[in-house]
Design an enzyme around this catalytic site. Sequence first.
Site, mmCIF file in Angstrom:
data_model
loop_
_atom_site.group_PDB
_atom_site.id
_atom_site.type_symbol
_atom_site.label_atom_id
_atom_site.label_comp_id
_atom_site.label_asym_id
_atom_site.label_seq_id
_atom_site.Cartn_x
_atom_site.Cartn_y
_atom_site.Cartn_z
ATOM 1 N N GLU A 78 0.796 -1.232 0.000
ATOM 2 C CA GLU A 78 0.000 0.000 0.000
ATOM 3 C C GLU A 78 0.824 1.277 0.000
ATOM 4 O O GLU A 78 0.556 2.181 -0.785
ATOM 5 C CB GLU A 78 -0.956 0.031 1.197
ATOM 6 C CG GLU A 78 -1.791 1.311 1.158
ATOM 7 C CD GLU A 78 -2.895 1.381 2.191
ATOM 8 O OE1 GLU A 78 -2.934 0.542 3.098
ATOM 9 O OE2 GLU A 78 -3.712 2.307 2.070
ATOM 10 N N ASP A 95 -0.695 -5.206 3.047
ATOM 11 C CA ASP A 95 -1.237 -4.040 3.752
ATOM 12 C C ASP A 95 -0.514 -4.000 5.098
ATOM 13 O O ASP A 95 -0.767 -4.829 5.972
ATOM 14 C CB ASP A 95 -2.762 -4.161 3.939
ATOM 15 C CG ASP A 95 -3.367 -2.815 4.287
ATOM 16 O OD1 ASP A 95 -2.632 -1.956 4.818
ATOM 17 O OD2 ASP A 95 -4.580 -2.629 4.046
ATOM 18 N N ILE A 152 -0.621 -1.946 7.645
ATOM 19 C CA ILE A 152 -1.630 -1.852 8.721
ATOM 20 C C ILE A 152 -2.974 -1.737 8.029
ATOM 21 O O ILE A 152 -3.209 -0.796 7.276
ATOM 22 C CB ILE A 152 -1.473 -0.613 9.635
ATOM 23 C CG1 ILE A 152 -0.104 -0.550 10.297
ATOM 24 C CG2 ILE A 152 -2.576 -0.628 10.711
ATOM 25 C CD1 ILE A 152 0.067 0.632 11.278
ATOM 26 N N ASP A 153 -3.838 -2.701 8.267
ATOM 27 C CA ASP A 153 -5.207 -2.541 7.800
ATOM 28 C C ASP A 153 -6.016 -2.143 9.030
ATOM 29 O O ASP A 153 -6.055 -2.872 10.031
ATOM 30 C CB ASP A 153 -5.759 -3.820 7.168
ATOM 31 C CG ASP A 153 -7.119 -3.554 6.530
ATOM 32 O OD1 ASP A 153 -7.197 -2.665 5.669
ATOM 33 O OD2 ASP A 153 -8.095 -4.212 6.923
ATOM 34 N N THR A 202 -5.873 1.542 9.820
ATOM 35 C CA THR A 202 -4.968 2.610 10.281
ATOM 36 C C THR A 202 -5.683 3.633 11.160
ATOM 37 O O THR A 202 -5.108 4.117 12.134
ATOM 38 C CB THR A 202 -4.286 3.287 9.072
ATOM 39 O OG1 THR A 202 -3.392 2.340 8.506
ATOM 40 C CG2 THR A 202 -3.483 4.512 9.476
ATOM 41 N N ASP A 205 -6.268 -4.713 0.669
ATOM 42 C CA ASP A 205 -7.254 -4.872 1.747
ATOM 43 C C ASP A 205 -7.784 -6.302 1.795
ATOM 44 O O ASP A 205 -8.082 -6.822 2.868
ATOM 45 C CB ASP A 205 -8.467 -3.944 1.524
ATOM 46 C CG ASP A 205 -8.102 -2.466 1.517
ATOM 47 O OD1 ASP A 205 -7.342 -2.042 2.399
ATOM 48 O OD2 ASP A 205 -8.602 -1.731 0.631
HETATM 49 C C1 IPD Z 1 -9.211 0.594 5.139
HETATM 50 C C2 IPD Z 1 -9.927 -0.408 6.018
HETATM 51 C C3 IPD Z 1 -11.406 -0.062 6.126
HETATM 52 C C4 IPD Z 1 -12.059 0.031 4.772
HETATM 53 C C5 IPD Z 1 -11.315 1.001 3.879
HETATM 54 C C6 IPD Z 1 -9.841 0.603 3.772
HETATM 55 P P1 IPD Z 1 -6.628 1.090 5.745
HETATM 56 O O1 IPD Z 1 -7.835 0.259 5.005
HETATM 57 O O2 IPD Z 1 -9.787 -1.707 5.517
HETATM 58 O O3 IPD Z 1 -12.103 -1.034 6.854
HETATM 59 O O4 IPD Z 1 -13.380 0.456 4.948
HETATM 60 O O5 IPD Z 1 -11.924 0.959 2.600
HETATM 61 O O6 IPD Z 1 -9.172 1.518 2.962
HETATM 62 O O7 IPD Z 1 -6.625 2.456 5.154
HETATM 63 O O8 IPD Z 1 -6.913 1.097 7.190
HETATM 64 O O9 IPD Z 1 -5.445 0.280 5.340
HETATM 65 CA CA CA Z 2 -6.328 -1.412 4.075
HETATM 66 CA CA CA Z 3 -3.258 0.217 5.228
#
Ligand code: IPD
Ligand code: CA
Ligand code: CA
Length: 258
Positions: free
Chosen positions: A64, A80, A82-83, A85, A208
């Site tokens: 990412e 990813d 950190i998913d 964030t 994601d």
């Molecule tokens: C997000 C998370 C969130 C989702 C967003 C993503 P991030 O990723 O997965 O649940 O609703 O569409 O972008 O930005 O925390 O890596």
């Molecule tokens: Ca993510």
């Molecule tokens: Ca992320």
Amino acid sequence: MIKNTLFKAVEAGAAELTRYFNGKFTISSKATINDLVTEADHASEKAIFKIIQENHPDHFILSEETGAVPTNSNIKWIIDPIDGTINFANGIPICCVSIGVEENGEMIMGAVYNPFMNELFFAEKGKGATLNEKPIKVSDKDNLLTSCLVTGFPYQYLDSENGPLQIFEKLIRKSIPVRRLGSAALDLCWTAAGRFDGFYEHKLQAWDSAAGFLIVQEAGGKVTDLKGEKYNPYQPGIIASNGKIHDQLLSLMKGGSL
Ligand code: IPD
Ligand code: CA
Ligand code: CA
């Protein structure tokens, strides 16, 4: 060998999440004001890259924060760092490291690790899915009206027909519980583990869902795009379910009523 590297990589990334969590770290905005990246995202990504590149210097990486690091290899790591964030930046321990491994365009392995709950989800194509090494499977509920669902919303609101708010409204008007964890990778893994009966989201990126969609499939669930076609993580929409409520959820996403 790949499996070994995958475990080492998610652990190395997660160690950075643990190190920074609730401490001091820089936060900046990306495309929109609330689309954040923290120092921990970069540290996690760096730690993951180090493990992968030490063990498989020729493999393709898509991550990412860095983007694509292309090679001629038919193996691609989709990361990813950190998913979740926003959760991380606010001290909410619902976030994870997610890594999927693709070979010749097919996802062959995925791992999602939330160090704050000590939960490591893993799947290998054709070999099932596990949570902390114990097999997991999807729920067996077959009625959408009594299901427990989860969804997420994009950083930039999508004002489209059958968009996130319209679908959410239809479900909520029927008193169907719809959770919003803030981590698509965990939404998928929790669906795989039977905690949720279904998950949908209108706009995700490959990192994601790369690991999580394989984990759902390997736990016996079904994953499609918003038209009901074979899922491909390089397009935005996803419906992931226990299989039994899939058609009901799909019909709703296409504009049907409840
Ligand atoms: C997000 C998370 C969130 C989702 C967003 C993503 P991030 O990723 O997965 O649940 O609703 O569409 O972008 O930005 O925390 O890596
Ligand atoms: Ca993510
Ligand atoms: Ca992320």
